[in-house]
Design an enzyme around this catalytic site. Structure first.
Site, PDB file in Angstrom:
ATOM      1  N   GLU A 172      38.218  66.918  54.142  1.00 13.63           N
ATOM      2  CA  GLU A 172      37.412  67.111  52.930  1.00 13.63           C
ATOM      3  C   GLU A 172      36.182  67.976  53.228  1.00 13.63           C
ATOM      4  OE1 GLU A 172      36.946  63.339  50.949  1.00 13.63           O
ATOM      5  OE2 GLU A 172      39.100  63.042  50.857  1.00 13.63           O
ATOM      6  N   HIS A 413      46.035  51.499  41.398  1.00 10.39           N
ATOM      7  CA  HIS A 413      45.210  52.049  42.471  1.00 10.39           C
ATOM      8  C   HIS A 413      45.209  51.112  43.660  1.00 10.39           C
ATOM      9  CE1 HIS A 413      41.117  53.244  44.280  1.00 10.39           C
ATOM     10  NE2 HIS A 413      41.977  54.170  44.588  1.00 10.39           N
ATOM     11  N   HIS A 414      45.572  51.631  44.820  1.00  6.87           N
ATOM     12  CA  HIS A 414      45.517  50.878  46.073  1.00  6.87           C
ATOM     13  C   HIS A 414      44.543  51.559  47.022  1.00  6.87           C
ATOM     14  CE1 HIS A 414      49.913  49.193  45.590  1.00  6.87           C
ATOM     15  NE2 HIS A 414      49.042  48.569  44.809  1.00  6.87           N
ATOM     16  N   GLU A 415      43.276  51.205  46.949  1.00  8.60           N
ATOM     17  CA  GLU A 415      42.361  51.639  48.013  1.00  8.60           C
ATOM     18  C   GLU A 415      42.595  50.700  49.187  1.00  8.60           C
ATOM     19  OE1 GLU A 415      39.984  54.308  48.607  1.00  8.60           O
ATOM     20  OE2 GLU A 415      40.459  53.296  50.491  1.00  8.60           O
ATOM     21  N   HIS A 483      45.528  59.749  48.570  1.00  4.05           N
ATOM     22  CA  HIS A 483      44.239  60.358  48.905  1.00  4.05           C
ATOM     23  C   HIS A 483      43.915  60.041  50.369  1.00  4.05           C
ATOM     24  CE1 HIS A 483      42.215  61.568  44.950  1.00  4.05           C
ATOM     25  NE2 HIS A 483      43.514  61.532  44.771  1.00  4.05           N
ATOM     26  N   GLU A 484      43.179  60.956  50.993  1.00  5.90           N
ATOM     27  CA  GLU A 484      42.766  60.822  52.408  1.00  5.90           C
ATOM     28  C   GLU A 484      43.958  60.719  53.363  1.00  5.90           C
ATOM     29  OE1 GLU A 484      39.914  59.925  49.673  1.00  5.90           O
ATOM     30  OE2 GLU A 484      41.098  58.198  50.237  1.00  5.90           O
ATOM     31  N   GLU A 502      45.615  64.266  47.831  1.00  9.21           N
ATOM     32  CA  GLU A 502      44.295  64.887  47.780  1.00  9.21           C
ATOM     33  C   GLU A 502      44.177  65.747  49.051  1.00  9.21           C
ATOM     34  OE1 GLU A 502      39.728  63.449  47.128  1.00  9.21           O
ATOM     35  OE2 GLU A 502      40.870  62.510  48.719  1.00  9.21           O
ATOM     36  N   GLU A 508      35.567  64.983  43.288  1.00 11.91           N
ATOM     37  CA  GLU A 508      34.569  63.933  43.562  1.00 11.91           C
ATOM     38  C   GLU A 508      33.326  64.512  44.245  1.00 11.91           C
ATOM     39  OE1 GLU A 508      36.612  61.143  46.122  1.00 11.91           O
ATOM     40  OE2 GLU A 508      36.857  62.607  47.702  1.00 11.91           O
TER      41      GLU A 508
END
Ligand code: NOJ
Ligand code: CA
Length: 714
Positions: A172, A413-415, A483-484, A502, A508
């Site tokens: 990022e 959403h699974h953070e 993401h990440e 992402e 963001e």
């Protein structure tokens, strides 16, 4: 698959010193493979007679149990050489175009080294080269550890390069543009340009690594089909202008565990003298395995909104609690008081569902719905996300019922907080919960240090994890947006339910630290080479103090440029990231986001220069509708937009969403104008783009004369 021609020719040669050559189907690219007197294998690559890669070494240092380090960089002899070619057309489940041509010439070189066998397979396409190492099942090479992969990319000049540091945990970053020779001296500066600073122990750069030579060659180095192997960064030898593979290590310091039969990902070098061909390249997809899912009808390109941006602009929180339980030294969040700012509450989510339903969006992402956020953050980043327990103010059943009645889906959403061992333990329960409650898409997230400790986001263990999630999700008919995760390498051909990732600096950061206007003119040449990006565009209120005086940042774009992103940043999963109330305020501009397609019959790269500008036209899948997006960096520009791809002798109504003459990303970002004109395939549009601006155009065939009445003809 429609097969046009498939040829195979096997030549058995037993040579110790030899050069093998291969030309691309159009003859522009020329590859030479060589083995010298010491048995050192090298390759070189030319494009239209110009050197792209000078003679560069191939091979490995490996570690074998009980035997120690084995040198697989010299002492090779050629056992067999097999030439073959393919020219076929295949259809992706979704994509930038309906049909993809896979046309290459191949040479498979079988090498032996003291009884150990290693093959190198080269595929030469018109737009570049892919090659990989393959190890057949064999006695003297069973399980081994890669100590070092010695793949070199010896450059022919000190090219201009677009790069980010060789961080193992995140991509990022803002891109640096320097000469290759200046990478080392700019490393510290590059690292400082990210807010979340990770220690980086190496001087490598990440791929896709984009370069432009002084004599106008565009060269992109990346990899395809990253499976069961660590990601490849590139060491940069600034004195000798030499790049070499830098595999992300595992917790033991090894750089990949391989069992035979085994193979590495493809190393890719995409080349052209026209930057547009880099963006049009399908080489990386072609090098990935076809999808083997029997049924793909459940995989659907998706446009979504989300309970998301309101947290970034300081209007709400993921966390439900006021943290009073922590002040009391208690970890049981149920003892805490609600903080009154929790965004994922039933009433608020209903508001988003209503908006999605009214404006034709497929899904509503809801972040902060489950417990765990109250214990997340700070230095420790302990987390107890269980992916099945909602906060008390989020009514799963009621919301599912409400959404279903309105023809909308809620996106899960699974953070994970990068606690991946925890996620893997709970994955099946989490997916079962989704299935039981009508969810069919999940956004995963890996913010933080990976647990198990010592593993890296881009290492082999995590590479396997992301694929495991995509594969398991497919069994539950679930689509994934990660993401990440490690940057993509075309695996969405094999796993088309892995809609997007992402894996680069996305929207963001506009709210966190801001983004330079050139960022999105570089992304398609770098991050997007491997696959679609969930960039989350559509920020129309570009000055964030509007919501909260503490939010001092603004987007590095005009409002119109945010619209253009729906065309220039390809993804079958596109978010309209701004708030419903903002879209209501800019209803006329919002119309473009509502209209724009997310799946395409065809794509035409009209103009492109990395770091400066991009203009793309796309035809919507199975519709007579075209969408055009053009963006520029911090400099104003006149885009030269042509329409030759439209069917002849027809009139089209073009709705042009343009920056006003006084628009400027910094001083006057939300100043725009919408006009309609009539065009044909012969028309040409010279379109002004403001500094940090763009243009977005929708084209519809005019069905009768009354529709075009009074409109200017271009
Ligand atoms: C980082 C992701 O990129 C962002 O989209 C998400 O909202 C946060 N993590 C929280 O999970
Ligand atoms: Ca992120």
């Amino acid at each position: 698959m429609r097969t046009i021609i498939l040829t195979l020719c096997i030549c058995f040669v037993r040579l110790s010193v030899s050069a093998q050559t291969l030309n691309s189907p159009d003859g522009n690219l020329n590859l030479v493979f060589n083995i010298d007197q010491q048995g050192i294998p090298t390759y070189k690559l030319n494009y239209k007679g110009k050197e792209v890669i000078k003679p560069s070494k191939l091979g490995f240092e490996i570690i074998l149990s009980k035997l120690g380090v084995i040198d697989l960089t010299k002492g090779f002899t050629i056992v067999n050489t097999t030439y073959s070619s393919e020219d076929t057309i295949w259809e992706p489940v979704w994509g930038e175009q309906k049909e993809i041509r896979n046309n290459y010439k191949e040479i498979l070189i079988e090498l032996a080294n003291d009884g150990r066998l290693m093959n190198i397979r080269f595929r030469l396409f018109n737009d570049g080269l892919g090659f990989r190492y393959e190890f057949n099942k064999q006695e003297k090479l069973y399980d081994f550890i890669v100590k070092e992969e010695i793949t070199e990319f010896n450059l022919a000049g000190d090219h201009k390069a677009f790069w980010i540091p060789g961080d193992y945990e995140t991509n990022e970053y803002v891109y640096m543009t320097t000469k290759v020779s200046e990478i080392a001296t700019n490393r510290e500066k590059a690292i400082k340009r990210i807010k979340t600073q990770w220690p980086i122990e190496n001087t490598a750069v990440q791929t896709p690594f984009m370069m432009k030579s002084d004599d106008g060659l565009y060269i992109n180095i990346h990899e395809a089909a990253l499976v069961d192997y660590p990601a490849m960064h590139l060491n940069v030898d600034v004195d000798n202008l030499k790049l070499s593979s830098h595999l992300v290590p595992d917790t033991w310091g090894g750089r990949g565990d391989v069992s035979t039969p085994g193979k590495t990902p493809w190393r890719t070098i995409i080349v052209s003298d026209d930057a547009r061909n880099i963006l049009a390249s399908k080489l990386i997809l072609n090098l990935n395995d076809p999808c083997t899912f029997k049924d793909v009808s459940w995989i659907k390109p998706t446009k979504y909104i989300g309970v998301w941006w309101e947290m970034f602009v300081g209007k709400g929180t993921w966390n439900y609690t006021d943290d009073s339980h922590i002040k009391l030294g208690k970890t049981d969040f149920t003892k805490a008081k609600p903080n009154g700012t929790h965004s994922a509450n039933t009433e608020n989510v209903k508001r988003y569902i209503d908006f999605a339903s009214k404006h034709g969006f497929d899904q509503v992402l809801v972040e902060g719905w489950n417990i765990g956020w109250e214990n997340w953050g700070g230095k420790v980043r302990a987390n107890f996300f269980d992916f099945v327990t909602p906060y008390p103010d989020f009514d799963v059943k009621e919301l599912q019922h409400y959404a279903a009645n309105k023809g909308v889906k809620i996106m899960m959403h699974h953070e994970t907080g990068a606690s991946v061992a925890n996620y893997e333990r709970k994955l099946y329960d989490a997916f079962q919960f989704m299935t039981d409650n009508g969810y069919n898409a999940v956004k995963t997230g890996y913010v933080g240090w990976i647990k198990p400790k010592g593993e890296h986001h881009d290492g082999q263990w995590m590479v396997n994890h992301y694929i495991h999630v995509a594969n398991t999700a497919a069994k539950y008919k679930i689509m994934v947006n990660s993401h990440e995760a490690v940057r993509p390498t075309g695996l969405h051909r094999t796993y088309p339910n892995w809609l997007a990732q992402e894996s680069a600096r996305g929207t963001e950061f506009e709210a966190m630290v801001g983004m330079p206007p050139e960022h999105t003119t570089i992304l398609p040449f770098t991050r997007l080479m491997g696959g679609p990006m969930d960039y989350t565009p559509g920020i129309l209120q570009t000055i964030f103090s509007y919501y909260n005086p503490k939010k001092t940042k603004q987007a590095g774009t005009t409002l119109v440029k945010q619209l253009a992103y729906y065309v220039t940043i390809y993804s079958p999963l596109q978010m309209a990231a701004d708030l419903p109330e903002t879209y209501d305020r800019f209803a006329d501009a919002f119309q473009f986001i509502k209209d724009v397609a997310v799946d395409w019959d065809d794509t035409y790269i009209l103009e492109a220069e990395p770091g400066d500008y991009i203009t793309i036209a796309r035809k919507a899948k199975n519709k007579n509708e075209w969408f055009i997006g053009a963006i520029t960096d911090e400099n104003a520009r006149t885009a030269n937009i042509k329409f030759g791809y439209l069917p002849a002798e027809k009139q089209y109504i073009a709705t042009i969403y343009e920056d006003s003459k006084t628009a400027h990303w910094q001083t006057n970002p939300m100043s725009y104008n919408i006009r309609k004109v009539v065009i044909t395939n012969k028309s040409e549009l010279k379109q002004y783009l403001a500094p940090g601006g763009g243009v977005a155009i929708s084209l519809k065939a005019a069905s009768n004369k009354s529709e075009t009445k009074g409109l200017k003809k271009l």
